[in-house]
Design an enzyme around this catalytic site. Structure first.
Site, mmCIF file in Angstrom:
data_model
loop_
_atom_site.group_PDB
_atom_site.id
_atom_site.type_symbol
_atom_site.label_atom_id
_atom_site.label_comp_id
_atom_site.label_asym_id
_atom_site.label_seq_id
_atom_site.Cartn_x
_atom_site.Cartn_y
_atom_site.Cartn_z
ATOM 1 N N ARG A 82 0.832 -1.206 0.000
ATOM 2 C CA ARG A 82 0.000 0.000 0.000
ATOM 3 C C ARG A 82 0.863 1.250 0.000
ATOM 4 O O ARG A 82 1.801 1.365 0.760
ATOM 5 C CB ARG A 82 -0.916 -0.014 1.227
ATOM 6 C CG ARG A 82 -1.886 1.145 1.241
ATOM 7 C CD ARG A 82 -3.039 0.883 2.183
ATOM 8 N NE ARG A 82 -2.685 1.057 3.581
ATOM 9 C CZ ARG A 82 -3.574 1.079 4.573
ATOM 10 N NH1 ARG A 82 -4.859 0.903 4.315
ATOM 11 N NH2 ARG A 82 -3.191 1.246 5.824
ATOM 12 N N HIS A 86 -5.531 4.356 -2.516
ATOM 13 C CA HIS A 86 -6.677 4.808 -3.304
ATOM 14 C C HIS A 86 -7.230 3.745 -4.252
ATOM 15 O O HIS A 86 -8.147 4.029 -5.020
ATOM 16 C CB HIS A 86 -6.309 6.049 -4.119
ATOM 17 C CG HIS A 86 -6.133 7.273 -3.276
ATOM 18 N ND1 HIS A 86 -5.167 7.371 -2.315
ATOM 19 C CD2 HIS A 86 -6.799 8.454 -3.245
ATOM 20 C CE1 HIS A 86 -5.249 8.552 -1.735
ATOM 21 N NE2 HIS A 86 -6.227 9.230 -2.278
ATOM 22 N N ASP A 87 -6.663 2.555 -4.236
ATOM 23 C CA ASP A 87 -7.138 1.519 -5.157
ATOM 24 C C ASP A 87 -8.667 1.409 -5.084
ATOM 25 O O ASP A 87 -9.233 1.266 -4.000
ATOM 26 C CB ASP A 87 -6.506 0.167 -4.791
ATOM 27 C CG ASP A 87 -6.719 -0.866 -5.875
ATOM 28 O OD1 ASP A 87 -5.787 -1.087 -6.654
ATOM 29 O OD2 ASP A 87 -7.836 -1.438 -5.952
ATOM 30 N N GLY A 155 3.067 5.434 -5.433
ATOM 31 C CA GLY A 155 3.345 4.017 -5.692
ATOM 32 C C GLY A 155 2.359 3.424 -6.685
ATOM 33 O O GLY A 155 2.739 2.949 -7.755
ATOM 34 N N ILE A 214 7.876 -1.590 -5.383
ATOM 35 C CA ILE A 214 8.671 -0.468 -5.888
ATOM 36 C C ILE A 214 8.997 0.420 -4.689
ATOM 37 O O ILE A 214 8.098 0.792 -3.913
ATOM 38 C CB ILE A 214 7.905 0.323 -6.960
ATOM 39 C CG1 ILE A 214 7.515 -0.606 -8.118
ATOM 40 C CG2 ILE A 214 8.741 1.495 -7.481
ATOM 41 C CD1 ILE A 214 6.402 -0.067 -8.988
ATOM 42 N N TYR A 445 -9.164 1.976 -17.877
ATOM 43 C CA TYR A 445 -7.930 2.529 -17.293
ATOM 44 C C TYR A 445 -7.595 1.766 -16.014
ATOM 45 O O TYR A 445 -8.397 1.718 -15.083
ATOM 46 C CB TYR A 445 -8.160 4.020 -17.012
ATOM 47 C CG TYR A 445 -7.032 4.736 -16.293
ATOM 48 C CD1 TYR A 445 -5.700 4.395 -16.494
ATOM 49 C CD2 TYR A 445 -7.316 5.793 -15.428
ATOM 50 C CE1 TYR A 445 -4.679 5.073 -15.834
ATOM 51 C CE2 TYR A 445 -6.303 6.485 -14.781
ATOM 52 C CZ TYR A 445 -4.986 6.114 -14.983
ATOM 53 O OH TYR A 445 -3.983 6.786 -14.334
ATOM 54 N N TYR A 448 -8.304 3.052 -12.595
ATOM 55 C CA TYR A 448 -9.699 3.058 -12.144
ATOM 56 C C TYR A 448 -10.131 1.590 -12.059
ATOM 57 O O TYR A 448 -11.060 1.149 -12.720
ATOM 58 C CB TYR A 448 -10.593 3.842 -13.111
ATOM 59 C CG TYR A 448 -10.263 5.311 -13.218
ATOM 60 C CD1 TYR A 448 -9.641 5.981 -12.163
ATOM 61 C CD2 TYR A 448 -10.580 6.046 -14.351
ATOM 62 C CE1 TYR A 448 -9.343 7.338 -12.255
ATOM 63 C CE2 TYR A 448 -10.288 7.398 -14.447
ATOM 64 C CZ TYR A 448 -9.662 8.038 -13.395
ATOM 65 O OH TYR A 448 -9.378 9.372 -13.492
HETATM 66 P P1 FDA Z 1 -2.832 2.026 -3.409
HETATM 67 O O1 FDA Z 1 -1.864 2.143 -2.320
HETATM 68 O O2 FDA Z 1 -4.196 1.513 -3.072
HETATM 69 O O3 FDA Z 1 -2.208 1.185 -4.584
HETATM 70 C C1 FDA Z 1 -2.878 0.912 -5.794
HETATM 71 C C2 FDA Z 1 -2.287 -0.359 -6.416
HETATM 72 O O4 FDA Z 1 -0.891 -0.188 -6.600
HETATM 73 C C3 FDA Z 1 -2.439 -1.586 -5.529
HETATM 74 O O5 FDA Z 1 -2.524 -2.725 -6.350
HETATM 75 C C4 FDA Z 1 -1.131 -1.602 -4.755
HETATM 76 O O6 FDA Z 1 -0.789 -2.880 -4.244
HETATM 77 C C5 FDA Z 1 -0.155 -1.131 -5.802
HETATM 78 N N1 FDA Z 1 0.999 -0.445 -5.224
HETATM 79 C C6 FDA Z 1 0.982 0.677 -4.461
HETATM 80 N N2 FDA Z 1 2.231 1.024 -4.127
HETATM 81 C C7 FDA Z 1 3.050 0.111 -4.679
HETATM 82 C C8 FDA Z 1 4.463 -0.074 -4.678
HETATM 83 N N3 FDA Z 1 5.265 0.781 -4.051
HETATM 84 N N4 FDA Z 1 4.982 -1.140 -5.324
HETATM 85 C C9 FDA Z 1 4.174 -2.018 -5.971
HETATM 86 N N5 FDA Z 1 2.830 -1.883 -6.019
HETATM 87 C C10 FDA Z 1 2.270 -0.837 -5.376
HETATM 88 N N6 FDA Z 1 -5.798 8.688 -11.230
HETATM 89 C C11 FDA Z 1 -5.321 9.514 -12.199
HETATM 90 O O7 FDA Z 1 -4.647 9.050 -13.135
HETATM 91 N N7 FDA Z 1 -5.546 10.856 -12.139
HETATM 92 C C12 FDA Z 1 -6.231 11.436 -11.110
HETATM 93 O O8 FDA Z 1 -6.402 12.653 -11.096
HETATM 94 C C13 FDA Z 1 -6.745 10.584 -10.087
HETATM 95 N N8 FDA Z 1 -7.464 11.094 -9.043
HETATM 96 C C14 FDA Z 1 -7.948 10.261 -8.059
HETATM 97 C C15 FDA Z 1 -8.688 10.787 -6.994
HETATM 98 C C16 FDA Z 1 -9.193 9.951 -6.009
HETATM 99 C C17 FDA Z 1 -9.986 10.528 -4.875
HETATM 100 C C18 FDA Z 1 -8.963 8.549 -6.088
HETATM 101 C C19 FDA Z 1 -9.522 7.621 -5.047
HETATM 102 C C20 FDA Z 1 -8.217 8.023 -7.137
HETATM 103 C C21 FDA Z 1 -7.716 8.867 -8.133
HETATM 104 N N9 FDA Z 1 -6.982 8.357 -9.201
HETATM 105 C C22 FDA Z 1 -6.500 9.204 -10.180
HETATM 106 C C23 FDA Z 1 -6.731 6.906 -9.309
HETATM 107 C C24 FDA Z 1 -5.370 6.571 -8.718
HETATM 108 O O9 FDA Z 1 -4.355 6.928 -9.625
HETATM 109 C C25 FDA Z 1 -5.269 5.060 -8.445
HETATM 110 O O10 FDA Z 1 -6.263 4.671 -7.547
HETATM 111 C C26 FDA Z 1 -3.891 4.681 -7.929
HETATM 112 O O11 FDA Z 1 -3.664 3.304 -8.123
HETATM 113 C C27 FDA Z 1 -3.749 5.025 -6.470
HETATM 114 O O12 FDA Z 1 -2.460 4.821 -6.010
HETATM 115 P P2 FDA Z 1 -2.239 4.691 -4.438
HETATM 116 O O13 FDA Z 1 -0.804 4.438 -4.208
HETATM 117 O O14 FDA Z 1 -2.881 5.840 -3.750
HETATM 118 O O15 FDA Z 1 -3.138 3.436 -4.104
#
Ligand code: FDA
Length: 507
Positions: A82, A86-87, A155, A214, A445, A448
């Site tokens: 994580r 935001h997944d 990430g 990563i 995408y 999403y």
């Molecule tokens: P999270 O931690 O949930 O990870 C998402 C996925 O990536 C999971 O499968 C996780 O295991 C994996 N992951 C995370 N970190 C990792 C690492 N270090 N190594 C390997 N795997 C890893 N998108 C966009 O393109 N433009 C936008 O403007 C927005 N705006 C937006 C707003 C809101 C409110 C939300 C909820 C979502 C968006 N998004 C978006 C979508 C966003 O890009 C997408 O949900 C991402 O995967 C979120 O990344 P996080 O690290 O926050 O999520």
């Protein structure tokens, strides 16, 4: 449980000044709930019925990540990673296959900006807001092309593509990665030269979670002018919004790449208490008002943009504007990891790509569907510009030339008992839109994420089975992703409900 802790304590990786009790939390420990909750962005996945991880590991050092991987593998535990949480399907912290642990990178979020070199080195636990803030503290003429929501983690976001207000000029966040550090299933740390170009390609749009953890990105900063202009012109259906939208979908992807002009919709109650749809035409222009007004007059006069609709500001203020903050808000707000608007809601979303304008009849039916759902929303993002100049195979993200705009359908609600109703609604809208969007495959995408498109029910999903959703996200790049996955994670240790499958079954 004891086995994992014992292993973690005894690996050479975990020998650090920080006590293990501050790094590894069992799901019965006092701090577990608040730490686990901190990065949950969708209340759908905070229910008591979903299995919780046995451990939450919050590494302070990359060797803690190595220890977590080596021990999880040895003890037969699954791993979820994580960053910002935001997944859309909660795959970074829930799993249909227990037992599992979560590696939460929240403490690995250092950011170093090198203005001379025009690069940023960013720990993958950092959020986009922190990155934008650090850049702005060093320079008013540099930025980074990524998403609009400051709490999104780098990430997941960058490894899945990542688009925002600068993407028509500079491409995706993933298009601007120069190097990365990743840990594989053996606990081995690799950079671009040691991981090789195949894996480096895969983690820039193919999703990091299928391949390893990563640790950090090295990013190329981009130039932004010291003055940019924003506007937000709103019209309801009764004020001719459909006509404006018709024009928008014919020109927005062809505009100068300094203009990002997206459309969002909302259900509102208009005078005299009639429910209607309001369209917001919101723009970031990379330049001053004087240059914007003549372009808009020539290309989109129907919008009737006036000087008084426009506000000049710095790029970092435009970040506040698109994140719904007043532009006078202290920049420190970008450093906050959560915000009540997105942490305390239930939501569902789906995505589509439009390759020829939607007909009048199609739009009228879409507005009707939106009116059925109180908190429905569409985000319509124009492509073109730089996005059309990058080939479909340059990264795993294939949605490039020929896409007019992307659609995100969203529904938000406050009551857990209503979840099924809203999930049914979004599926109906998605079914309704089939004739109006891309076909064979109907593209989506990855960031999403949508498990309705298909999922892995176990580790042995075949290539043919996974193609159902894999082609939607990655088109012809799916096959290369499967080959990379088979090479770098041959035992499918980094499995999840939508991870890239292996070419052959692993027993
Ligand atoms: P999270 O931690 O949930 O990870 C998402 C996925 O990536 C999971 O499968 C996780 O295991 C994996 N992951 C995370 N970190 C990792 C690492 N270090 N190594 C390997 N795997 C890893 N998108 C966009 O393109 N433009 C936008 O403007 C927005 N705006 C937006 C707003 C809101 C409110 C939300 C909820 C979502 C968006 N998004 C978006 C979508 C966003 O890009 C997408 O949900 C991402 O995967 C979120 O990344 P996080 O690290 O926050 O999520």
């Amino acid at each position: 449980q004891d086995n994992f802790l014992e292993c973690f304590n005894s690996t050479s990786y975990s020998k650090h000044s920080i006590p293990v009790s501050e790094v590894v939390f069992t799901n019965e420990s006092a701090s577990f709930s608040s730490l686990f909750r901190l990065s949950i962005r969708n209340l759908r996945f905070l229910t008591t019925t979903l299995p919780k991880p046995l451990f939450l590991v919050t590494p302070f050092h990359e060797s803690h990540v190595q220890a977590a991987i080596v021990c999880a593998r040895e003890k037969g535990l699954q791993v979820r990673v994580r960053s910002g949480g935001h997944d859309y399907e909660g795959l970074s912290y829930v799993s249909s296959q227990a037992p599992f642990i979560v590696i939460d990178l929240i403490n690995l979020r250092s950011i170093t900006i090198d203005i001379e070199d025009e690069t940023a080195s960013v720990g993958t636990g950092a959020a986009l807001g922190e990155l934008y803030y650090r850049i702005a503290k060093k320079s008013s003429i540099h930025g980074f092309p990524a998403g609009s929501c400051p709490t999104v983690g780098v990430g997941g976001h960058i490894s899945g593509g990542g688009f925002g207000t600068l993407f028509r000029k500079y491409g995706l966040a993933a298009d601007n990665v120069i190097d990365a550090k990743i840990i594989d299933f053996n606990g081995r740390i690799m950079d671009r030269s040691s991981m090789g170009e195949d894996l480096f390609w895969a983690i820039r749009g193919g999703g990091g979670a299928s391949f390893g953890v990563i640790l950090s990105w090295k990013l190329k900063l981009v130039s932004v002018p010291s003055i940019v202009t924003v506007f937000n012109v709103q019209r309801t259906l009764e004020q001719g919004a459909t006509h404006l939208f018709q024009k928008w979908q014919n020109i927005s992807h062809k505009l100068d790449q300094d203009i990002f002009l997206h459309v969002t919709t909302k259900v509102v109650t208009d005078f005299p208490s009639k429910k209607t749809i309001r369209l917001s035409f919101t723009s970031l222009f990379l330049g001053p008002i004087e240059r914007l007004i003549p372009i808009m007059k020539t290309r989109f006069s129907e919008l009737g943009l006036k000087r008084s609709d426009c506000i000049e500001m710095s790029w970092i203020q435009s970040v506040l504007f698109f994140a719904d903050f007043s532009i006078d808000t202290p920049l420190e707000v970008l450093m906050e990891r959560s915000s009540p608007q997105i942490s305390d809601a239930f939501f569902t979303a789906k995505s589509d790509y439009v390759i020829s304008p939607i007909s009048q009849k199609g739009l009228e039916g879409l507005w009707k569907k939106l009116l059925e759902e109180e908190k429905s929303e569409l985000i319509l993002t124009p492509y073109g510009g730089k996005m059309s100049q990058i080939s479909e195979s340059q990264t795993p993200f294939p949605h490039r030339e020929g896409r007019i705009f992307g659609i995100q359908y969203l529904a938000t609600w406050d009551n857990a008992n209503e979840t099924e109703k809203h999930l049914s609604w979004i599926r109906e809208v998605y079914a309704y839109m089939k004739p109006y969007v891309s076909k064979s495959p109907r593209a989506a995408y990855l960031n999403y994420r949508d498990l309705d498109l298909g999922r892995n029910y176990g580790r042995n999903t075949s290539y043919e089975e996974a193609k159902v959703w894999g082609l939607k996200y990655f088109s012809d790049n799916f096959e290369r992703l499967v080959r990379v996955k088979t090479k770098v994670d041959p035992s499918n240790f980094f499995w999840n409900e939508q991870s890239i499958p292996l070419l052959y079954h692993y027993e």
